[in-house]
Design a protein around this motif. Sequence first.
Motif, PDB file in Angstrom:
ATOM      1  N   PRO A 258      -2.794 -15.793  14.363  1.00 41.82           N
ATOM      2  CA  PRO A 258      -1.826 -16.870  14.139  1.00 41.82           C
ATOM      3  C   PRO A 258      -2.134 -18.158  14.917  1.00 41.82           C
ATOM      4  CG  PRO A 258      -0.909 -15.193  15.584  1.00 41.82           C
ATOM      5  CD  PRO A 258      -2.228 -14.664  15.086  1.00 41.82           C
ATOM      6  N   ASP A 259      -2.954 -18.082  15.968  1.00 39.20           N
ATOM      7  CA  ASP A 259      -3.265 -19.263  16.774  1.00 39.20           C
ATOM      8  C   ASP A 259      -4.422 -20.088  16.219  1.00 39.20           C
ATOM      9  OD1 ASP A 259      -1.252 -18.505  18.494  1.00 39.20           O
ATOM     10  OD2 ASP A 259      -2.601 -17.428  19.846  1.00 39.20           O
ATOM     11  N   ILE A 260      -5.075 -19.594  15.178  1.00 44.43           N
ATOM     12  CA  ILE A 260      -6.211 -20.301  14.585  1.00 44.43           C
ATOM     13  C   ILE A 260      -5.705 -21.276  13.523  1.00 44.43           C
ATOM     14  CG2 ILE A 260      -8.311 -20.030  13.183  1.00 44.43           C
ATOM     15  CD1 ILE A 260      -8.652 -19.126  16.079  1.00 44.43           C
TER      16      ILE A 260
ATOM     17  N   GLN B 196     -12.182 -23.250  10.769  1.00 40.69           N
ATOM     18  CA  GLN B 196     -11.314 -22.387  11.566  1.00 40.69           C
ATOM     19  C   GLN B 196     -11.499 -22.781  13.020  1.00 40.69           C
ATOM     20  OE1 GLN B 196     -12.520 -18.376  10.602  1.00 40.69           O
ATOM     21  NE2 GLN B 196     -12.146 -18.680   8.425  1.00 40.69           N
ATOM     22  N   VAL B 197     -10.447 -23.357  13.626  1.00 40.42           N
ATOM     23  CA  VAL B 197     -10.540 -23.869  14.994  1.00 40.42           C
ATOM     24  C   VAL B 197      -9.310 -23.468  15.798  1.00 40.42           C
ATOM     25  CG1 VAL B 197     -12.037 -25.820  14.386  1.00 40.42           C
ATOM     26  CG2 VAL B 197      -9.554 -26.086  14.299  1.00 40.42           C
ATOM     27  N   GLY B 198      -9.380 -23.712  17.106  1.00 39.02           N
ATOM     28  CA  GLY B 198      -8.297 -23.327  17.991  1.00 39.02           C
ATOM     29  C   GLY B 198      -7.362 -24.447  18.402  1.00 39.02           C
TER      30      GLY B 198
ATOM     31  N   GLN C 102     -10.209 -29.901  18.118  1.00 40.64           N
ATOM     32  CA  GLN C 102     -11.362 -29.283  17.458  1.00 40.64           C
ATOM     33  C   GLN C 102     -11.319 -29.545  15.954  1.00 40.64           C
ATOM     34  OE1 GLN C 102     -10.907 -25.191  18.717  1.00 40.64           O
ATOM     35  NE2 GLN C 102     -12.612 -25.382  20.162  1.00 40.64           N
ATOM     36  N   LEU C 103     -10.123 -29.536  15.380  1.00 39.20           N
ATOM     37  CA  LEU C 103      -9.989 -29.797  13.948  1.00 39.20           C
ATOM     38  C   LEU C 103     -10.488 -31.202  13.624  1.00 39.20           C
ATOM     39  CD1 LEU C 103      -8.981 -28.762  11.182  1.00 39.20           C
ATOM     40  CD2 LEU C 103      -6.757 -29.787  11.744  1.00 39.20           C
ATOM     41  N   GLN C 104     -10.067 -32.188  14.398  1.00 36.25           N
ATOM     42  CA  GLN C 104     -10.492 -33.568  14.149  1.00 36.25           C
ATOM     43  C   GLN C 104     -12.002 -33.729  14.339  1.00 36.25           C
ATOM     44  OE1 GLN C 104      -8.489 -35.698  12.621  1.00 36.25           O
ATOM     45  NE2 GLN C 104      -7.042 -34.004  12.699  1.00 36.25           N
ATOM     46  N   GLU C 105     -12.574 -33.082  15.347  1.00 38.46           N
ATOM     47  CA  GLU C 105     -14.020 -33.135  15.575  1.00 38.46           C
ATOM     48  C   GLU C 105     -14.766 -32.491  14.413  1.00 38.46           C
ATOM     49  OE1 GLU C 105     -17.846 -33.623  17.237  1.00 38.46           O
ATOM     50  OE2 GLU C 105     -15.960 -34.707  17.450  1.00 38.46           O
TER      51      GLU C 105
END
Length: 152
Positions: free
Chosen positions: A102-104, A124-126, A130-133
């Motif tokens: 659930p944290d991903i 798939q990021v934490g 990280q999503l924006q990168e």
Amino acid sequence: MKMGTRYMTFCVLGLLFAAAAQAQDVQGGCPALPASTGLTWEYQNVGDADFCRALREDGSEAFGMFISKDPAFSPKRSDRAEEGVIDGRKVTWYRSELAGKPDIIARETLLELGKNRTAHIWVQVGSQEQLQETYRQASSLEFNPQRQLSSN
């Protein structure tokens, strides 16, 4: 004579290294990954499809894609998350969930590549950072239409 042999060995090794680097760049249907991303491809041919994973230096996956005629992903309007750009074309990223994680933060999109080829791309990021990168890295992909058409 020894110097000439050594020089020839270095030339041959240099050519082999260049050929291997070029082969990874044009291998299968994976798009070009600009060096500025710091990522490398892990590639696998799966029948008439291409499976590509963009890996960070530590071996973790930044994002992945499956390029095929018939993508398994079917986006739902209610799962729309963000708009983006990949290879100069607008895409919509859709929320996804990973069972037991659930944290991903998971996102997926589709990119039409031309005649009967579609890239199903996932992230798939934490964290939001990280999503924006990862979005930034994915936006710099360069799909070669000739390569995509020849992968059929």
